[in-house]
Design an enzyme around this catalytic site. Structure first.
Site, PDB file in Angstrom:
ATOM      1  N   ASN A  56      -7.236   6.154  -1.399  1.00  0.00           N
ATOM      2  CA  ASN A  56      -6.145   5.246  -1.185  1.00  0.00           C
ATOM      3  C   ASN A  56      -6.393   3.940  -2.075  1.00  0.00           C
ATOM      4  O   ASN A  56      -7.185   3.204  -2.036  1.00  0.00           O
ATOM      5  CB  ASN A  56      -6.130   4.589   0.037  1.00  0.00           C
ATOM      6  N   GLU A  77      -6.117   8.882   7.937  1.00  0.00           N
ATOM      7  CA  GLU A  77      -6.906   8.341   6.519  1.00  0.00           C
ATOM      8  C   GLU A  77      -8.253   8.824   6.262  1.00  0.00           C
ATOM      9  O   GLU A  77      -8.656   9.268   5.391  1.00  0.00           O
ATOM     10  CB  GLU A  77      -6.696   6.742   6.527  1.00  0.00           C
ATOM     11  N   LYS A 110      -9.664   1.733  -1.435  1.00  0.00           N
ATOM     12  CA  LYS A 110      -9.967   1.075  -0.208  1.00  0.00           C
ATOM     13  C   LYS A 110     -11.071   1.710   0.384  1.00  0.00           C
ATOM     14  O   LYS A 110     -11.667   2.928   0.269  1.00  0.00           O
ATOM     15  CB  LYS A 110      -8.564   1.872   0.524  1.00  0.00           C
ATOM     16  N   GLU A 163       0.691  -1.307  -0.023  1.00  0.00           N
ATOM     17  CA  GLU A 163      -0.217   0.102   0.068  1.00  0.00           C
ATOM     18  C   GLU A 163       0.964   1.159   0.005  1.00  0.00           C
ATOM     19  O   GLU A 163       2.126   1.235   0.768  1.00  0.00           O
ATOM     20  CB  GLU A 163      -0.845   0.014   1.178  1.00  0.00           C
ATOM     21  N   CYS A 218      -4.757  -3.045   3.185  1.00  0.00           N
ATOM     22  CA  CYS A 218      -4.510  -2.764   4.519  1.00  0.00           C
ATOM     23  C   CYS A 218      -5.608  -3.036   5.311  1.00  0.00           C
ATOM     24  O   CYS A 218      -6.080  -4.251   5.768  1.00  0.00           O
ATOM     25  CB  CYS A 218      -4.028  -1.211   4.847  1.00  0.00           C
ATOM     26  N   ASN A 227       0.305  -1.225   4.939  1.00  0.00           N
ATOM     27  CA  ASN A 227       1.339  -0.382   5.786  1.00  0.00           C
ATOM     28  C   ASN A 227       0.739  -0.236   7.236  1.00  0.00           C
ATOM     29  O   ASN A 227      -0.224   0.454   7.251  1.00  0.00           O
ATOM     30  CB  ASN A 227       1.553   1.269   5.380  1.00  0.00           C
TER      31      ASN A 227
END
Length: 312
Positions: free
Chosen positions: A110, A146, A127, A47, A172, A197
């Site tokens: 993301n 995020e 994501k 990621e 993730c 990550n």
């Protein structure tokens, strides 16, 4: 008859805040060449592979934030990775921060993409399960923002035919949610590509953070087993700008077994020969959804709690 796919997880060590994309891409090309030399037809990167994990900081300056995002793919600095993919005839998965401009509006995601052996983007995922917060939290050495910097993914969890099988993607925190695997599992997915990550101290609760490595593998192994699929889970690891990342890249079989795992926290390639037909044995026995899954019962359980039942 078995269908074999040789895959590689290309774990990356830390990417510094001031490390240019060209440097990260050179590292990825080195890993890609090693993967190909070991017989891999597919390589999976982490990621946000092109930059440091910037959601750990509060970034109020718009231009500073934009600098972590890609507005085109491939771009000038990422094109060499696509060219090497085509030269070697190897497919790859890449996670990165995507900036979409629509007039005066900016949308940030993301994102991960699947690039086939001709160097062409064949699929994209954004994501869905964004962790952390949308506002800074007091007392944290590193933030987890995020929700501040990305929108929730709007492409769902599609699967598609590639590399001789049915492929899927996630990113993730998606790996912690059973819905991620189940939505793809219901579509017959045979291999899921997953980049992550994960900071060691991401929850702020010592007892939970101490189990970060255990929970990482627990989530992936359960998802693989319960949905009869391979999962190639690739990390960025090591100490990145002072933040400890868990690494532990792994290739997990439909049996739930880890068949390959990184032994370092830096740039490292691990490989495995994946029999895409292995999941069929589980889908025809223990996890035969058509025979054994009872979605009608789930609605009864939810209704008793006063909530809206899920779709069957």
């Amino acid at each position: 008859m078995s269908r074999y796919l040789d895959v590689a997880a290309a774990q990356m060590g830390p990417v510094a805040r001031d490390e240019p994309r060209s440097s990260a891409v050179r590292r990825m090309i080195t890993l890609m060449r090693e993967a190909r030399a070991r017989g891999a037809d597919l390589v999976v990167y982490p990621e946000l592979a092109l930059t440091t994990f910037f959601p750990r900081w509060v970034i109020d300056d718009e231009s500073e934030l934009d600098a972590f995002f890609e507005t085109e793919m491939p771009g000038r600095e990422t094109a060499p990775l696509f060219e090497e993919s085509a030269r070697l005839g190897i497919s790859f998965y890449l996670g990165y921060a995507e900036l979409v401009r629509e007039g005066s509006e900016k949308r940030r995601f993301n994102t991960s993409i699947f690039v086939d052996g001709t160097g062409t983007i064949a699929a994209k995922y954004r994501k869905v399960h964004l962790p952390g917060h949308d506002e800074p939290q007091a007392g944290r050495t590193f933030q987890h923002l995020e929700k501040r910097y990305f929108r929730t993914g709007d492409l769902g969890f599609p699967v598609w035919h590639a590399c001789g099988g049915l492929m899927g993607m996630c990113l993730c925190n998606d790996r912690r949610w059973p819905e991620t695997y189940r939505v793809m599992g219901l579509q017959g997915v045979e291999l899921i590509m997953l980049g992550y990550n994960t900071p060691v101290h991401h929850t702020g609760y010592e007892a939970v953070d101490a189990l970060a490595g255990f929970h990482n593998h627990l989530s992936v192994q359960a998802g693989a087993y319960q949905n009869a699929t391979w999962v190639v889970a690739t990390a960025k690891g090591g100490t990145e700008e002072g933040s400890e990342m868990i690494a532990q890249s792994a290739i997990v079989a439909p049996s739930g077994e880890i068949v390959a795992m990184a032994s370092t926290r830096g740039d490292e390639v691990i490989t495995a020969r994946c029999d895409l037909d292995l999941g069929r044995f589980y889908r025809e026995t223990i996890f035969d959804f058509e025979r054994h899954r009872e979605p009608s019962a789930y609605g009864l359980i939810v209704e008793r709690k006063g909530a809206r039942p899920p779709d069957a």
